[in-house]
Enzyme design. Sequence first.
Site, PDB file in Angstrom:
ATOM      1  N   HIS A   1      28.671  21.420  43.605  1.00  8.63           N
ATOM      2  CA  HIS A   1      30.009  21.863  43.212  1.00  8.63           C
ATOM      3  C   HIS A   1      31.033  20.787  42.868  1.00  8.63           C
ATOM      4  O   HIS A   1      32.121  21.142  42.413  1.00  8.63           O
ATOM      5  CB  HIS A   1      30.590  22.765  44.310  1.00  8.63           C
ATOM      6  CG  HIS A   1      29.763  23.972  44.559  1.00  8.63           C
ATOM      7  ND1 HIS A   1      29.607  24.982  43.624  1.00  8.63           N
ATOM      8  CD2 HIS A   1      29.005  24.329  45.625  1.00  8.63           C
ATOM      9  CE1 HIS A   1      28.808  25.911  44.112  1.00  8.63           C
ATOM     10  NE2 HIS A   1      28.427  25.538  45.320  1.00  8.63           N
TER      11      HIS A   1
ATOM     12  N   HIS B   1      30.353  25.220  51.776  1.00 13.35           N
ATOM     13  CA  HIS B   1      30.017  26.384  50.957  1.00 13.35           C
ATOM     14  C   HIS B   1      31.184  26.702  50.035  1.00 13.35           C
ATOM     15  O   HIS B   1      32.343  26.711  50.463  1.00 13.35           O
ATOM     16  CB  HIS B   1      29.719  27.600  51.840  1.00 13.35           C
ATOM     17  CG  HIS B   1      29.484  28.853  51.075  1.00 13.35           C
ATOM     18  ND1 HIS B   1      28.318  29.101  50.374  1.00 13.35           N
ATOM     19  CD2 HIS B   1      30.278  29.937  50.880  1.00 13.35           C
ATOM     20  CE1 HIS B   1      28.413  30.291  49.787  1.00 13.35           C
ATOM     21  NE2 HIS B   1      29.577  30.812  50.082  1.00 13.35           N
TER      22      HIS B   1
END
Length: 140
Positions: free
Chosen positions: A29, A130
Amino acid sequence: MRLSFACFLLLFATVSSVNGPYRNFINQHINGGMLENRCDQVIGSRGITVADSNRCKETNTFIRATTNHITRICVSAGEPYGVLTKSLQPFDIVICRLRNQGASRPHCQYRGQSRTRRIAIRCEGGLPVHYGGDIVYFDN
């Protein structure tokens, strides 16, 4: 001496258990220079797939920031958002969406879109582990 060594092992095990998910979060990410037209190349080179498979992820979001900027969300630049932490400030992101549904690696083909959004992440031990999603915000 044994107690100190035991404490060291416990600390090492704790840091290691968070370090894996944190490194995975960074790989999946964070990309400060991500461009919309580079989804196929970046996702392919980083080996990003559906967990424990060779299937292409439906969507993967890259945050155009440094690890330090994202980590601050967990410490001081975020607010509770359910079980996640929401950034106080918006981030530039690139959302990569799969174009060829059901494909498997190395045949993943993505379409990228740039957006500016607040982001929601799950933090463990003061580190992001996450990506929970992006949040449309309205600047008043």
